[in-house]
Write a protein that holds these residues in place. Structure first.
Motif, PDB file in Angstrom:
ATOM      1  N   ARG A  92       0.820  -1.213   0.000  1.00  0.00           N
ATOM      2  CA  ARG A  92       0.000   0.000   0.000  1.00  0.00           C
ATOM      3  C   ARG A  92       0.853   1.262   0.000  1.00  0.00           C
ATOM      4  N   GLY A  93       2.107   1.106  -0.453  1.00  0.00           N
ATOM      5  CA  GLY A  93       2.989   2.265  -0.529  1.00  0.00           C
ATOM      6  C   GLY A  93       2.485   3.312  -1.498  1.00  0.00           C
ATOM      7  N   GLY A  94       1.869   2.877  -2.585  1.00  0.00           N
ATOM      8  CA  GLY A  94       1.340   3.821  -3.559  1.00  0.00           C
ATOM      9  C   GLY A  94       0.253   4.701  -2.970  1.00  0.00           C
ATOM     10  N   GLU A  95      -0.565   4.117  -2.089  1.00  0.00           N
ATOM     11  CA  GLU A  95      -1.626   4.891  -1.444  1.00  0.00           C
ATOM     12  C   GLU A  95      -1.043   5.942  -0.501  1.00  0.00           C
ATOM     13  N   GLU A  96      -0.027   5.555   0.244  1.00  0.00           N
ATOM     14  CA  GLU A  96       0.598   6.497   1.169  1.00  0.00           C
ATOM     15  C   GLU A  96       1.312   7.604   0.409  1.00  0.00           C
ATOM     16  N   LEU A  97       1.964   7.243  -0.694  1.00  0.00           N
ATOM     17  CA  LEU A  97       2.620   8.243  -1.539  1.00  0.00           C
ATOM     18  C   LEU A  97       1.607   9.261  -2.045  1.00  0.00           C
TER      19      LEU A  97
ATOM     20  N   GLN B 162       1.457  13.291  -1.142  1.00  0.00           N
ATOM     21  CA  GLN B 162       1.653  14.260  -2.221  1.00  0.00           C
ATOM     22  C   GLN B 162       0.457  15.189  -2.361  1.00  0.00           C
ATOM     23  N   GLU B 163      -0.734  14.648  -2.198  1.00  0.00           N
ATOM     24  CA  GLU B 163      -1.937  15.479  -2.277  1.00  0.00           C
ATOM     25  C   GLU B 163      -1.980  16.501  -1.142  1.00  0.00           C
ATOM     26  N   ALA B 164      -1.340  16.171  -0.024  1.00  0.00           N
ATOM     27  CA  ALA B 164      -1.283  17.091   1.113  1.00  0.00           C
ATOM     28  C   ALA B 164      -0.101  18.046   1.016  1.00  0.00           C
TER      29      ALA B 164
END
Length: 264
Positions: free
Chosen positions: A101-106, A110-112
């Motif tokens: 789930r690294g892509g979700e955390e990335l 980034q959105e923040a």
């Protein structure tokens, strides 16, 4: 001033398999947000080797069927800590991008508006089979491999015994997975290896076939974490019984006859 987040792959749990870049990130961190599997083993291993990390460690470890900290909570924590100006390491077992789930955390960071650095790690899908002497590809035996979880739909997995399948998080669904794969081209006699607790104190290897592995797992009390390998590459393992070893390929079968000829 906003800090940054580093998604660091801890590997399978052996501190010796942590990358140099990953170690440097840990040494520079103010806070380490750590998983249970892989990550905790690496931190303990570094401490045992005399490596002192100044960072505060926040344990967000997940247990099977129970999430100590929900994923949404982990995402929010990373952003919160970074906005406090801290250098944050999100230490994830294996590789952050392989069922981590690294892509979700990335994306969330980034959105923040939080800077993210990704440090790859060694996935258990490759390193744990290697402990049992099993290469996922091997000339004459396998030219491709697929990594899936035991929760995925595997009915659509094509290929025969020369296409290796690696199952992660697959102990609970092992009987169903074995039955499903046996119905396909691989067949019930396809070799299977289960490597428990790779690089851990309970490390153990069980070798059988798609027809037998569920009963063997029940008899031996196989438990998570474990990596399951399906395919003819299992025959190479020194843990494979004589009847499954490469030298004992059944040349009466057209598929194995072709593989045997390529081996010679």
């Amino acid at each position: 001033m906003t800090g940054r987040v580093s998604l660091v792959g801890a590997g399978p749990g052996d501190a010796g398999l942590l990358t140099v870049r990953g170690l440097r990130a840990l040494e520079a961190a103010d806070v380490i947000v750590a998983d249970r599997l892989g990550a905790r083993g690496v931190l303990d291993g570094l401490a045992a080797d005399g490596v002192e990390l100044r960072a505060e460690v926040v344990d967000v470890g997940k247990l099977p069927g129970h999430h100590a900290v929900p994923q949404d909570g982990i995402n929010a924590l990373l952003v919160h800590l970074a906005r406090e100006g801290k250098n944050v390491v999100r230490l994830k077992g294996g590789d952050p991008y392989v069922f981590g789930r690294g892509g979700e955390e990335l994306a969330f960071c980034q959105e923040a508006g939080v800077e993210v650095i990704v440090v790859p790690g060694i996935t258990s899908a490759i390193s744990v089979p290697a402990l049992a002497g099993i290469p996922l590809t091997h000339r004459g035996l396998a030219t491709a491999f697929t990594v899936v979880t035991g929760h995925d739909q595997i009915e659509s997995l094509s290929g025969g015994r020369d296409h290796t399948v690696v199952l992660l998080m697959g102990v609970g669904t092992l009987a169903h997975s074995a039955l499903t794969l046996a119905r396909g081209e691989r067949g019930a006699e396809c070799p299977v290896a289960v490597v428990e607790d790779g690089f851990g104190p309970r490390q153990r290897v069980t070798v059988g076939t798609l027809a037998t592995i569920a009963a063997q797992a029940a008899e031996r009390g196989i438990r998570s974490p474990a990596v399951v390998v399906v395919g003819d590459v299992v025959r190479i393992s020194p843990f494979a019984p004589a009847e499954l070893a490469v030298g004992a390929l059944d040349v009466s079968d057209e598929h194995t006859a072709r593989l045997a000829a390529e081996q010679l």
